[in-house]
Motif scaffolding. Structure first.
Motif, PDB file in Angstrom:
ATOM      1  N   LEU A  96     -27.802 -88.068  55.699  1.00 24.80           N
ATOM      2  CA  LEU A  96     -27.636 -89.121  56.703  1.00 24.80           C
ATOM      3  C   LEU A  96     -28.817 -90.065  56.648  1.00 24.80           C
ATOM      4  O   LEU A  96     -29.966 -89.637  56.678  1.00 24.80           O
ATOM      5  N   GLY A  97     -28.507 -91.349  56.571  1.00 28.32           N
ATOM      6  CA  GLY A  97     -29.541 -92.364  56.573  1.00 28.32           C
ATOM      7  C   GLY A  97     -29.430 -93.252  57.799  1.00 28.32           C
ATOM      8  O   GLY A  97     -28.562 -93.048  58.652  1.00 28.32           O
ATOM      9  N   TYR A  98     -30.281 -94.235  57.884  1.00 23.37           N
ATOM     10  CA  TYR A  98     -30.295 -95.152  59.022  1.00 23.37           C
ATOM     11  C   TYR A  98     -28.997 -95.943  59.116  1.00 23.37           C
ATOM     12  O   TYR A  98     -28.478 -96.160  60.200  1.00 23.37           O
ATOM     13  N   THR A  99     -28.435 -96.338  57.963  1.00 21.28           N
ATOM     14  CA  THR A  99     -27.243 -97.187  57.969  1.00 21.28           C
ATOM     15  C   THR A  99     -25.969 -96.494  57.492  1.00 21.28           C
ATOM     16  O   THR A  99     -24.891 -97.062  57.621  1.00 21.28           O
ATOM     17  N   GLY A 100     -26.096 -95.291  56.936  1.00 27.13           N
ATOM     18  CA  GLY A 100     -24.883 -94.658  56.432  1.00 27.13           C
ATOM     19  C   GLY A 100     -25.091 -93.262  55.900  1.00 27.13           C
ATOM     20  O   GLY A 100     -26.132 -92.638  56.107  1.00 27.13           O
ATOM     21  N   ILE A 101     -24.084 -92.801  55.205  1.00 27.52           N
ATOM     22  CA  ILE A 101     -24.042 -91.460  54.643  1.00 27.52           C
ATOM     23  C   ILE A 101     -24.069 -91.581  53.129  1.00 27.52           C
ATOM     24  O   ILE A 101     -23.348 -92.395  52.550  1.00 27.52           O
ATOM     25  N   HIS A 102     -24.879 -90.747  52.488  1.00 23.10           N
ATOM     26  CA  HIS A 102     -24.988 -90.779  51.029  1.00 23.10           C
ATOM     27  C   HIS A 102     -24.707 -89.391  50.463  1.00 23.10           C
ATOM     28  O   HIS A 102     -25.177 -88.390  50.998  1.00 23.10           O
ATOM     29  N   TRP A 103     -23.906 -89.364  49.407  1.00 23.87           N
ATOM     30  CA  TRP A 103     -23.612 -88.144  48.664  1.00 23.87           C
ATOM     31  C   TRP A 103     -24.295 -88.272  47.305  1.00 23.87           C
ATOM     32  O   TRP A 103     -23.716 -88.825  46.359  1.00 23.87           O
ATOM     33  N   PRO A 104     -25.523 -87.772  47.161  1.00 23.11           N
ATOM     34  CA  PRO A 104     -26.266 -87.944  45.906  1.00 23.11           C
ATOM     35  C   PRO A 104     -25.572 -87.336  44.688  1.00 23.11           C
ATOM     36  O   PRO A 104     -25.630 -87.901  43.597  1.00 23.11           O
ATOM     37  N   LYS A 105     -24.909 -86.199  44.851  1.00 23.50           N
ATOM     38  CA  LYS A 105     -24.307 -85.509  43.707  1.00 23.50           C
ATOM     39  C   LYS A 105     -23.133 -86.272  43.105  1.00 23.50           C
ATOM     40  O   LYS A 105     -22.794 -86.080  41.950  1.00 23.50           O
ATOM     41  N   ILE A 106     -22.496 -87.148  43.905  1.00 25.62           N
ATOM     42  CA  ILE A 106     -21.366 -87.923  43.378  1.00 25.62           C
ATOM     43  C   ILE A 106     -21.637 -89.424  43.434  1.00 25.62           C
ATOM     44  O   ILE A 106     -20.753 -90.221  43.142  1.00 25.62           O
ATOM     45  N   ASP A 107     -22.862 -89.801  43.812  1.00 20.17           N
ATOM     46  CA  ASP A 107     -23.300 -91.199  43.864  1.00 20.17           C
ATOM     47  C   ASP A 107     -22.358 -92.063  44.716  1.00 20.17           C
ATOM     48  O   ASP A 107     -21.865 -93.097  44.259  1.00 20.17           O
ATOM     49  N   HIS A 151     -21.804 -93.810  48.754  1.00 21.88           N
ATOM     50  CA  HIS A 151     -22.462 -94.194  49.993  1.00 21.88           C
ATOM     51  C   HIS A 151     -21.447 -94.917  50.883  1.00 21.88           C
ATOM     52  O   HIS A 151     -20.742 -95.812  50.415  1.00 21.88           O
ATOM     53  N   LEU A 152     -21.383 -94.512  52.152  1.00 27.22           N
ATOM     54  CA  LEU A 152     -20.534 -95.192  53.134  1.00 27.22           C
ATOM     55  C   LEU A 152     -21.404 -95.619  54.300  1.00 27.22           C
ATOM     56  O   LEU A 152     -22.168 -94.812  54.837  1.00 27.22           O
ATOM     57  N   GLY A 153     -21.269 -96.880  54.710  1.00 22.44           N
ATOM     58  CA  GLY A 153     -22.003 -97.377  55.866  1.00 22.44           C
ATOM     59  C   GLY A 153     -21.276 -97.021  57.158  1.00 22.44           C
ATOM     60  O   GLY A 153     -20.051 -97.087  57.227  1.00 22.44           O
ATOM     61  N   TYR A 154     -22.031 -96.634  58.164  1.00 24.56           N
ATOM     62  CA  TYR A 154     -21.441 -96.285  59.463  1.00 24.56           C
ATOM     63  C   TYR A 154     -20.630 -97.449  60.025  1.00 24.56           C
ATOM     64  O   TYR A 154     -19.509 -97.279  60.483  1.00 24.56           O
ATOM     65  N   GLU A 155     -21.212 -98.637  59.994  1.00 22.25           N
ATOM     66  CA  GLU A 155     -20.554 -99.804  60.571  1.00 22.25           C
ATOM     67  C   GLU A 155     -19.197-100.045  59.925  1.00 22.25           C
ATOM     68  O   GLU A 155     -18.202-100.270  60.605  1.00 22.25           O
ATOM     69  N   GLY A 156     -19.130 -99.969  58.609  1.00 20.67           N
ATOM     70  CA  GLY A 156     -17.872-100.197  57.911  1.00 20.67           C
ATOM     71  C   GLY A 156     -16.806 -99.186  58.285  1.00 20.67           C
ATOM     72  O   GLY A 156     -15.639 -99.539  58.463  1.00 20.67           O
TER      73      GLY A 156
END
Length: 77
Positions: free
Chosen positions: A49-60, A62-67
């Motif tokens: 979990l990041g400030y602006t979204g969710i990142h899955w490093p193993k599959i590269d 990223h989804l932004g919360y706002e979107g």
């Protein structure tokens, strides 16, 4: 737009769930994103979990919360 404050994020076999501190909740199917649709449950559960979204490093991926919340019709840009 007011900044979304994320309280928790979780997955099940089909959906990504996100809940904000003020109680808004949305789920979105993994089938909307090619990498998430093809990922294993273990890969889907391995997110950061990041400030602006969710990142899955193993599959590269990223989804932004706002979107995700705009797509669900729960907020406007």
């Amino acid at each position: 737009m007011k900044r979304l404050v994320i309280d928790r994020v979780w997955t099940d076999d089909t959906y990504l769930w996100i809940e904000t501190k003020d109680g808004q909740r949305t789920c979105t199917p993994f089938s909307k994103w090619k990498r998430l649709a093809k990922a294993t449950k273990a890969q889907r559960d391995s997110f950061v979990l990041g400030y602006t979204g969710i990142h899955w490093p193993k599959i590269d991926e990223h989804l932004g919360y706002e979107g995700v919340f705009v797509d669900a019709g729960l907020c406007e840009v």
